[in-house]
Scaffold this active site. Structure first.
Site, short mmCIF file in Angstrom:
data_model
loop_
_atom_site.label_atom_id
_atom_site.label_comp_id
_atom_site.label_asym_id
_atom_site.label_seq_id
_atom_site.Cartn_x
_atom_site.Cartn_y
_atom_site.Cartn_z
N GLY A 15 -2.83 69.96 22.65
CA GLY A 15 -2.79 69.24 21.38
C GLY A 15 -2.06 69.93 20.26
O GLY A 15 -1.73 71.11 20.33
N GLU A 16 -1.78 69.15 19.21
CA GLU A 16 -1.09 69.65 18.03
C GLU A 16 -2.12 69.71 16.89
O GLU A 16 -2.49 68.67 16.33
CB GLU A 16 0.08 68.72 17.70
CG GLU A 16 0.73 68.94 16.35
CD GLU A 16 1.09 70.40 16.05
OE1 GLU A 16 1.87 70.99 16.80
OE2 GLU A 16 0.57 70.95 15.06
N CYS B 13 6.46 71.08 28.35
CA CYS B 13 5.01 71.29 28.25
C CYS B 13 4.25 70.26 29.09
O CYS B 13 4.49 69.06 28.98
CB CYS B 13 4.60 71.16 26.78
SG CYS B 13 2.81 71.25 26.53
N SER C 8 -1.14 77.49 16.12
CA SER C 8 0.27 77.27 16.45
C SER C 8 0.61 75.81 16.24
O SER C 8 -0.11 74.91 16.68
CB SER C 8 0.51 77.67 17.91
OG SER C 8 1.84 77.35 18.27
N CYS D 181 -8.38 80.61 23.96
CA CYS D 181 -7.35 79.63 23.61
C CYS D 181 -8.01 78.24 23.58
O CYS D 181 -8.57 77.78 24.56
CB CYS D 181 -6.23 79.69 24.66
SG CYS D 181 -4.91 78.51 24.36
N SER E 276 6.09 77.09 16.70
CA SER E 276 6.85 77.05 17.95
C SER E 276 8.29 76.67 17.62
O SER E 276 8.59 75.52 17.38
CB SER E 276 6.24 76.02 18.90
OG SER E 276 4.91 76.41 19.19
N LEU E 277 9.15 77.67 17.60
CA LEU E 277 10.54 77.43 17.22
C LEU E 277 11.32 76.93 18.45
O LEU E 277 11.87 75.85 18.45
CB LEU E 277 11.15 78.72 16.65
CG LEU E 277 12.58 78.62 16.15
CD1 LEU E 277 12.72 77.60 15.02
CD2 LEU E 277 13.09 80.00 15.71
N ASN E 278 11.41 77.77 19.44
CA ASN E 278 11.93 77.41 20.77
C ASN E 278 13.42 77.12 20.85
O ASN E 278 13.97 77.06 21.96
CB ASN E 278 11.15 76.24 21.38
CG ASN E 278 9.68 76.59 21.60
OD1 ASN E 278 9.33 77.75 21.66
ND2 ASN E 278 8.83 75.59 21.72
N ASN F 46 6.39 79.01 31.56
CA ASN F 46 5.40 78.91 32.63
C ASN F 46 5.71 77.65 33.40
O ASN F 46 5.60 76.55 32.86
CB ASN F 46 3.99 78.86 32.04
CG ASN F 46 3.59 80.19 31.43
OD1 ASN F 46 3.71 81.23 32.08
ND2 ASN F 46 3.16 80.17 30.18
N1 SAH Z 1 0.99 72.14 19.94
C1 SAH Z 1 1.05 73.45 19.41
C2 SAH Z 1 0.06 74.40 20.04
C3 SAH Z 1 -0.17 74.27 21.52
S1 SAH Z 1 1.20 74.70 22.55
C4 SAH Z 1 2.45 74.00 19.54
O1 SAH Z 1 3.26 73.42 20.25
O2 SAH Z 1 2.74 75.00 18.90
C5 SAH Z 1 1.13 76.49 22.47
C6 SAH Z 1 2.43 77.19 22.84
O3 SAH Z 1 2.77 76.99 24.21
C7 SAH Z 1 3.63 76.69 22.04
O4 SAH Z 1 4.29 77.77 21.44
C8 SAH Z 1 4.51 76.04 23.10
O5 SAH Z 1 5.86 76.12 22.74
C9 SAH Z 1 4.15 76.85 24.32
N2 SAH Z 1 4.46 76.19 25.59
C10 SAH Z 1 4.42 74.88 25.87
N3 SAH Z 1 4.76 74.65 27.15
C11 SAH Z 1 5.04 75.86 27.70
C12 SAH Z 1 5.43 76.30 29.00
N4 SAH Z 1 5.59 75.43 30.01
N5 SAH Z 1 5.62 77.62 29.20
C13 SAH Z 1 5.42 78.50 28.20
N6 SAH Z 1 5.03 78.16 26.96
C14 SAH Z 1 4.85 76.84 26.71
FE1 SF4 Z 2 2.79 70.85 24.20
FE2 SF4 Z 2 2.47 71.90 21.73
FE3 SF4 Z 2 4.58 70.33 22.29
FE4 SF4 Z 2 2.12 69.28 22.17
S1 SF4 Z 2 3.30 70.20 20.49
S2 SF4 Z 2 3.70 68.82 23.71
S3 SF4 Z 2 0.91 70.93 23.03
S4 SF4 Z 2 4.13 72.34 23.16
#
Ligand code: SAH
Ligand code: SF4
Length: 375
Positions: free
Chosen positions: A189-190, A145, A219, A131, A242-244, A318
């Site tokens: 990071g993004e 996050c 992602s 990762c 990342s839909l969420n 997490n």
């Molecule tokens: N910035 C990008 C890639 C890094 S984050 C993005 O957001 O997609 C990677 C993944 O971790 C994303 O799907 C995000 O939604 C997830 N993520 C972030 N914080 C989290 C947490 N506390 N528990 C579980 N997944 C988390």
């Molecule tokens: Fe975390 Fe990805 Fe959101 Fe950035 S974009 S804050 S790395 S979940």
């Protein structure tokens, strides 16, 4: 000879290395040797470059060129075998990179397997996933996050992105022939807000290191204009989004970037995204207890993504210091999954990896800034 601004060789492509050796008055095949040494052999010191004459090594060194791999500042090993690396760069910044010896059960994303937990593939190769981080910190500010708490410190260069992979492969003494290695750009990071460097790194990982792009997944939180750019790339990783949350209101609450790029715009871009043969989009969905984990939310997800060739990875939150959400119960996670699978959408529950060492998704922040961590 004018010296290049960036004197680190790691991150340069074959053509750029050819220009470097050319300026030093050397033959072009030296560039190929340099390229192989940097990326394929993972050499990290001038003494390793035995394919190059001493004189050339000295000339490169004296002209200000450095090889430039990150160094391992710290290393935490989880009880489940996951290893979290803190990798440091020349300017003192650092990021985290995670080695998962058995994959994470959801990284395949190609529909060819069901997120199985086999340790070896059919050819007897071991599975592993790295990762990778794309920025130091992140500006996107998702509420769940830990990386968000850092803010954005800076972009990583392509060499720093590739260097993470090289440093981990070397430390783990990986022979790529004997591994089925997956790379996920899901660390700090993004990636789509550091698009040029990220894409350059993908190409170097394919052409230099020799990892197939079909084994890489990026992602994004949904940087809409970059989704179309990415679809047009000749060489690219697979796409995860990342839909969420399925609604504008809820997603805006937990992912404020939704104000800028709405779910509607995001879905429109994804419907246009040119999928390859047998390729699927991945939607990631972090389940936050009592917030977005209701079966009604799952039904809305079904409505939203119906018709797309896609799968969903469900990630139970997490937890971590300063994350103001709770984990969902197992029953709710399973109920959520079953709504999706009954609607014909493949949905997998991502196994949390390395939670005890804060190496799991969304937990990557900065080791020395974590309280209560006892390596
Ligand atoms: N910035 C990008 C890639 C890094 S984050 C993005 O957001 O997609 C990677 C993944 O971790 C994303 O799907 C995000 O939604 C997830 N993520 C972030 N914080 C989290 C947490 N506390 N528990 C579980 N997944 C988390
Ligand atoms: Fe975390 Fe990805 Fe959101 Fe950035 S974009 S804050 S790395 S979940």
């Amino acid at each position: 000879m004018s010296e290049p601004q960036n004197t680190e060789l790691l991150g340069l492509c074959l053509q750029e290395l050819t220009d470097v050796v050319d300026r030093l008055g050397e033959a072009p095949y030296r560039a190929r040797q340099l390229f192989d040494g940097l990326y394929r052999q993972r050499w990290s010191g001038w003494e390793d470059f035995t394919t190059l004459p001493m004189g050339l090594r000295r000339k490169l060194n004296e002209s200000g060129f450095a090889i430039g791999p990150p160094h391992i500042e710290k290393k935490f090993v989880s009880s489940d075998g996951t290893v979290r690396y803190l990798l440091g760069f020349a300017d003192g910044q650092s990021v985290e990179t995670v080695w998962m010896p058995e994959g994470d059960g959801g990284e395949a994303g190609d529909g060819s397997q069901s997120g199985d937990e086999e340790l070896e593939d059919k050819k007897g190769r071991q599975r592993a996933t790295i990762c990778i981080s794309s920025q130091v910190g992140c500006a996107v500010d998702c509420a769940f996050c830990m990386t968000a708490l850092l803010g954005l410190r800076r972009n990583l260069t392509a060499g720093e992105i590739v260097g993470q992979v090289l440093a981990v492969l070397s430390d783990q003494q990986v022979d790529l022939e004997r591994y089925r290695l997956n790379l996920v750009f899901m660390g700090q990071g993004e990636p789509f807000l550091n698009y040029g460097n990220f894409m350059r790194a993908v190409r170097l990982l394919v052409e230099g290191v020799g990892i197939s792009e079909s084994r890489m997944t990026v992602s994004t939180s949904g940087i809409v204009p970059r989704i179309a750019d990415f679809g047009a790339e000749a060489v690219r990783a697979k796409l995860a989004v990342s839909l969420n949350a399925p609604s504008e209101e809820l997603r805006t609450r937990i992912m404020p970037i939704t104000k800028k790029w709405t779910i509607e715009k995001l879905m429109a871009a994804l419907r246009e995204f040119p999928l390859r043969n047998r390729e699927r989009l991945t939607f990631e969905y972090v389940l936050l207890g009592g917030i977005n984990d209701d079966v009604q939310h799952a039904r809305e997800v079904v409505d939203l993504i119906r018709g797309l060739r896609a799968k969903v990875n469900l990630i139970a939150l997490n937890p971590g210091p300063e994350i103001p959400f709770a984990m969902p119960s197992d029953e709710r996670v399973l109920a959520f999954q079953s709504v999706l699978t009954r609607a014909g959408i493949p949905a997998f529950i991502r196994r949390p990896r390395g939670r005890d060492i804060y190496a799991a998704c969304g937990q990557l922040k900065h080791t020395t800034e974590l309280v209560q961590l006892n390596p």
